[in-house]
Design a protein around this motif. Structure first.
Motif, PDB file in Angstrom:
ATOM      1  N   GLN A  95       9.324  57.721  38.366  1.00 52.64           N
ATOM      2  CA  GLN A  95       8.747  57.372  39.666  1.00 52.64           C
ATOM      3  C   GLN A  95       8.996  58.459  40.706  1.00 52.64           C
ATOM      4  OE1 GLN A  95      10.608  53.216  39.829  1.00 52.64           O
ATOM      5  NE2 GLN A  95       8.685  52.943  40.908  1.00 52.64           N
TER       6      GLN A  95
ATOM      7  N   CYS B 156       6.519  46.985  42.980  1.00 49.50           N
ATOM      8  CA  CYS B 156       6.896  48.296  42.463  1.00 49.50           C
ATOM      9  C   CYS B 156       6.611  49.339  43.532  1.00 49.50           C
ATOM     10  CB  CYS B 156       6.081  48.584  41.199  1.00 49.50           C
ATOM     11  SG  CYS B 156       6.485  50.162  40.432  1.00 49.50           S
TER      12      CYS B 156
ATOM     13  N   HIS C 263      11.833  45.770  34.021  1.00 45.02           N
ATOM     14  CA  HIS C 263      10.805  46.456  34.811  1.00 45.02           C
ATOM     15  C   HIS C 263      11.109  47.963  34.885  1.00 45.02           C
ATOM     16  CE1 HIS C 263       8.148  46.781  38.574  1.00 45.02           C
ATOM     17  NE2 HIS C 263       8.787  47.927  38.534  1.00 45.02           N
TER      18      HIS C 263
HETATM   19 ZN    ZN Z   1       8.393  49.874  39.289  1.00 44.89          ZN
END
Ligand code: ZN
Length: 183
Positions: free
Chosen positions: A54, A104, A146
């Motif tokens: 991310q 998210c 997750h």
């Molecule tokens: Zn996420």
């Protein structure tokens, strides 16, 4: 320390399988700094977890911290402490599932309803490179799954209960949060 830029859905790095971190890399000062930057970035955006892909680094690392009163997850009151997972491996300890509205930082402004096994065992290396084990259940088990999904190029939207349960934050708060708070 630094706030890292967060990749959003559509960036190809979010769909790649991340590579394992070698034990010699873990002790490097630039890797340790990266871990601190991940924690700082997670705090900056009020996330309860963040995975390295991310923040544009395709390695098997994530950080997780459920605070006492998570801003993005009202009603979830069990603090977890800060955990750093390097090369995590997950084992499902039950077929029973729990269903939570997930969000998210890479899919900003949205929530989706996802069911996942509610008890898992995680084996991983901590930031010193020491092997650790942790058994978790409830919302924290969902947060772990997750984040670990990110390391395999998966997003929560791939696991929606059904597509009618993908909603914008504002509608989530208006129509769905009141029920979610009763869990
Ligand atoms: Zn996420």
């Amino acid at each position: 320390m630094a706030i890292l830029k967060v990749a959003r859905m559509g960036h190809p790095i979010l769909r790649k399988v991340a590579t394992k971190v070698s034990s010699s890399e873990i002790s490097q000062p630039d890797f340790q700094r990266f871990l601190d930057d991940m924690v700082e970035t997670m705090h900056e955006y009020s996330g309860v977890g963040l995975a390295a892909p991310q923040v544009h680094r395709s390695v098997r690392v994530c950080v997780i911290e459920l605070p006492e009163a998570p801003k993005r997850y009202p009603g979830k009151k069990k603090p977890s402490g800060l955990h750093i997972f390097i090369n995590p491996e997950i084992t499902f300890l039950t077929k029973d599932t729990s269903t939570y509205w997930e969000g998210c930082l890479s899919v900003p402004g949205m929530r989706g309803l996802v069911s996942r096994p509610n008890k898992v065992l995680v084996k991983y290396l901590d930031r010193q490179g020491t092997p650790q084990e942790m058994e978790v259940d409830g919302f924290l088990a969902t947060v772990l799954q997750h984040e670990f999904d990110h390391l395999d190029g998966k997003l929560y939207i791939d696991r929606l209960v059904d597509t009618t349960k993908l909603v914008f934050d504002e509608e989530y708060e208006k129509y769905w949060l009141p029920d979610a708070l009763e869990d």
